[in-house]
Motif scaffolding. Structure first.
Motif, PDB file in Angstrom:
ATOM      1  N   UNK A   2      25.988  25.275 -18.288  1.00 54.51           N
ATOM      2  CA  UNK A   2      24.959  24.270 -18.011  1.00 54.51           C
ATOM      3  C   UNK A   2      25.273  23.476 -16.744  1.00 54.51           C
ATOM      4  N   UNK A   3      26.532  23.052 -16.602  1.00 56.11           N
ATOM      5  CA  UNK A   3      26.915  22.269 -15.426  1.00 56.11           C
ATOM      6  C   UNK A   3      26.762  23.079 -14.146  1.00 56.11           C
ATOM      7  N   UNK A   4      27.249  24.300 -14.169  1.00 56.88           N
ATOM      8  CA  UNK A   4      27.172  25.139 -12.974  1.00 56.88           C
ATOM      9  C   UNK A   4      25.723  25.452 -12.615  1.00 56.88           C
ATOM     10  N   UNK A   5      24.896  25.702 -13.618  1.00 61.65           N
ATOM     11  CA  UNK A   5      23.491  25.997 -13.349  1.00 61.65           C
ATOM     12  C   UNK A   5      22.811  24.815 -12.643  1.00 61.65           C
ATOM     13  N   UNK A   6      23.096  23.602 -13.079  1.00 65.21           N
ATOM     14  CA  UNK A   6      22.476  22.436 -12.452  1.00 65.21           C
ATOM     15  C   UNK A   6      22.869  22.323 -10.983  1.00 65.21           C
ATOM     16  N   UNK A  62      21.406  23.411  -5.109  1.00 68.03           N
ATOM     17  CA  UNK A  62      21.751  24.074  -3.848  1.00 68.03           C
ATOM     18  C   UNK A  62      20.659  25.061  -3.441  1.00 68.03           C
ATOM     19  N   UNK A  63      20.031  25.706  -4.417  1.00 69.95           N
ATOM     20  CA  UNK A  63      19.000  26.714  -4.132  1.00 69.95           C
ATOM     21  C   UNK A  63      17.764  26.132  -3.468  1.00 69.95           C
ATOM     22  N   UNK A  64      17.588  24.826  -3.526  1.00 71.97           N
ATOM     23  CA  UNK A  64      16.417  24.199  -2.891  1.00 71.97           C
ATOM     24  C   UNK A  64      16.612  23.991  -1.389  1.00 71.97           C
ATOM     25  N   UNK A  65      17.796  24.263  -0.877  1.00 76.78           N
ATOM     26  CA  UNK A  65      18.103  24.030   0.538  1.00 76.78           C
ATOM     27  C   UNK A  65      17.565  25.184   1.377  1.00 76.78           C
ATOM     28  N   UNK A  66      16.762  24.881   2.364  1.00 75.31           N
ATOM     29  CA  UNK A  66      16.240  25.905   3.268  1.00 75.31           C
ATOM     30  C   UNK A  66      17.339  26.358   4.228  1.00 75.31           C
ATOM     31  N   UNK A  67      17.268  27.609   4.625  1.00 76.43           N
ATOM     32  CA  UNK A  67      18.182  28.173   5.629  1.00 76.43           C
ATOM     33  C   UNK A  67      19.645  27.972   5.256  1.00 76.43           C
ATOM     34  N   UNK A  68      19.914  28.063   3.964  1.00 74.49           N
ATOM     35  CA  UNK A  68      21.307  27.927   3.530  1.00 74.49           C
ATOM     36  C   UNK A  68      22.059  29.232   3.791  1.00 74.49           C
TER      37      UNK A  68
END
Length: 354
Positions: free
Chosen positions: A187-191, A196-202
């Motif tokens: 659960x912690x890692x998923x959050x 992080x997945x919302x960051x563009x051009x990561x």
């Protein structure tokens, strides 16, 4: 200082406190006292992964250059890639000294540094000086001991380094920051990964895991990382376990153990992760690499790339060309034309060695 002379200076450095010796080595590198390697890598050692071509699979692990201060020199020593950090949002001094201990008889190190670093502002300023570069560069990201909000902080860290590095590592496995390893729970890692997945051009995101995870815990982490679009895993960080065969006087010190005593545990976990991931994650193997044969074993366990720390601390820059030469011999002896042919070929066997 030529690589051979740098290695010749190691006995004198070993007379110093390990942390002080490390500081001297970093200053020597940052001052340009160790010249770059000019020998091109054999094409058989090349690896294509994470959107980049690695001229060889041997990288420098995080922890050696926490603030990216010696980056220009490290990028020219012959590594296939370099990972800097760990960096935290704010500067912190880490745990009280002494906090690094050589296990000379065991070819190991115990550290309880506690993410000591100068903070994100200085780190990113140093990273900005490392472009253009010839080899891939990674950033290892951690959180402060006090006042941390993991979801907020890991997202901010990735945003800060995204244009400066070729991959970023979410480090949730250092044993020296209270509560950090709890972030490896599903659960912690998923959050964290969802933020992080919302960051563009990561850049490609990797997660660094502890070798002390249970089989069920490892399986849960692997699936969570795949679900959240993580590019790969680093297996693994230092261990809190202590093999019974340790001989060194410092073997009972608290902290994370690295080096040769970690080799079998880390390789077993790597092989198990490979079998769980089934080609869906790039794996980087670390822990106890002292020879070209050790490199090949990690790759046969499932790694595409490997990382060094303790062996580099013990043996210096002369280690790198020796490992590459030995790896070519190991490939030839195994009748393999390229490293890619050997990835995961012994995973089922090595997953059962402990």
């Amino acid at each position: 200082m030529l690589p051979s002379l740098a290695s010749a200076a190691l006995p004198a450095l070993r007379l110093l406190d390990p942390e002080r010796a490390h500081g001297v080595a970093l200053r020597a590198l940052s001052w340009g006292l160790v010249p770059p390697t000019r020998c091109p890598d054999h094409p058989a050692l090349a690896v294509d992964c994470l959107g980049h071509r690695f001229a060889n699979p041997i990288g420098l692990a995080a922890g050696f250059d926490k603030n990216a201060a010696a980056g220009p020199a490290l990028l020219r020593l012959g590594f296939g890639f370099v990972e800097t950090g760990s960096v935290t949002p704010r500067p912190q001094s880490g745990n009280p000294r002494p906090r690094v201990f050589r296990l000379t008889q065991d070819l190991g190190i115990i550290n309880r540094l506690g993410f000591n670093n100068l903070g994100l502002a200085i780190y990113t300023r140093n990273l900005a000086k490392l472009s253009p570069r010839r080899i891939p560069l990674g950033a290892n990201l951690g959180i402060n001991k006090q006042g941390a909000d993991p979801v907020r902080d890991y997202k901010a860290l990735v945003e800060a380094v995204r244009a400066l590095v070729d991959y970023a590592v979410i480090n949730v496995s250092s044993p020296n920051t209270p509560g950090l390893r709890d972030l490896q729970t599903e659960a912690q890692l998923r959050s964290i990964l969802q933020a992080v997945a919302t960051i563009d051009s990561r850049p490609p995101i990797l997660v660094k895991l502890a070798p002390d995870l249970s089989p069920d815990g490892l399986a849960a982490v692997v699936e969570t990382c795949i679900e959240q679009g993580v590019a790969g895993l680093i297996l693994g960080n230092t261990t809190l376990s202590r093999p019974a065969a340790l001989k060194s006087v410092n073997a009972t010190e608290a902290g994370g153990l690295s080096g040769l005593p970690l080799q079998k545990l880390a390789t077993t976990m790597l092989a198990r992760a490979y079998l769980l991931a089934r080609g869906r994650l790039v794996l980087i193997g670390t822990g106890g690499i002292f020879s070209g044969g050790d490199v090949l074993t990690k790759i046969q366990a499932g790694a595409s790339l490997v990382q060094l720390y303790t062996s580099f601390a013990f043996q210096g820059p002369a280690l790198i060309p020796r490992l590459k030469a030995e790896l070519l011999v190991a490939l030839r002896d195994a009748r393999l034309a390229t490293l890619a042919e050997s990835i995961g070929t012994r995973a089922a066997e090595l997953a059962e060695q402990i």
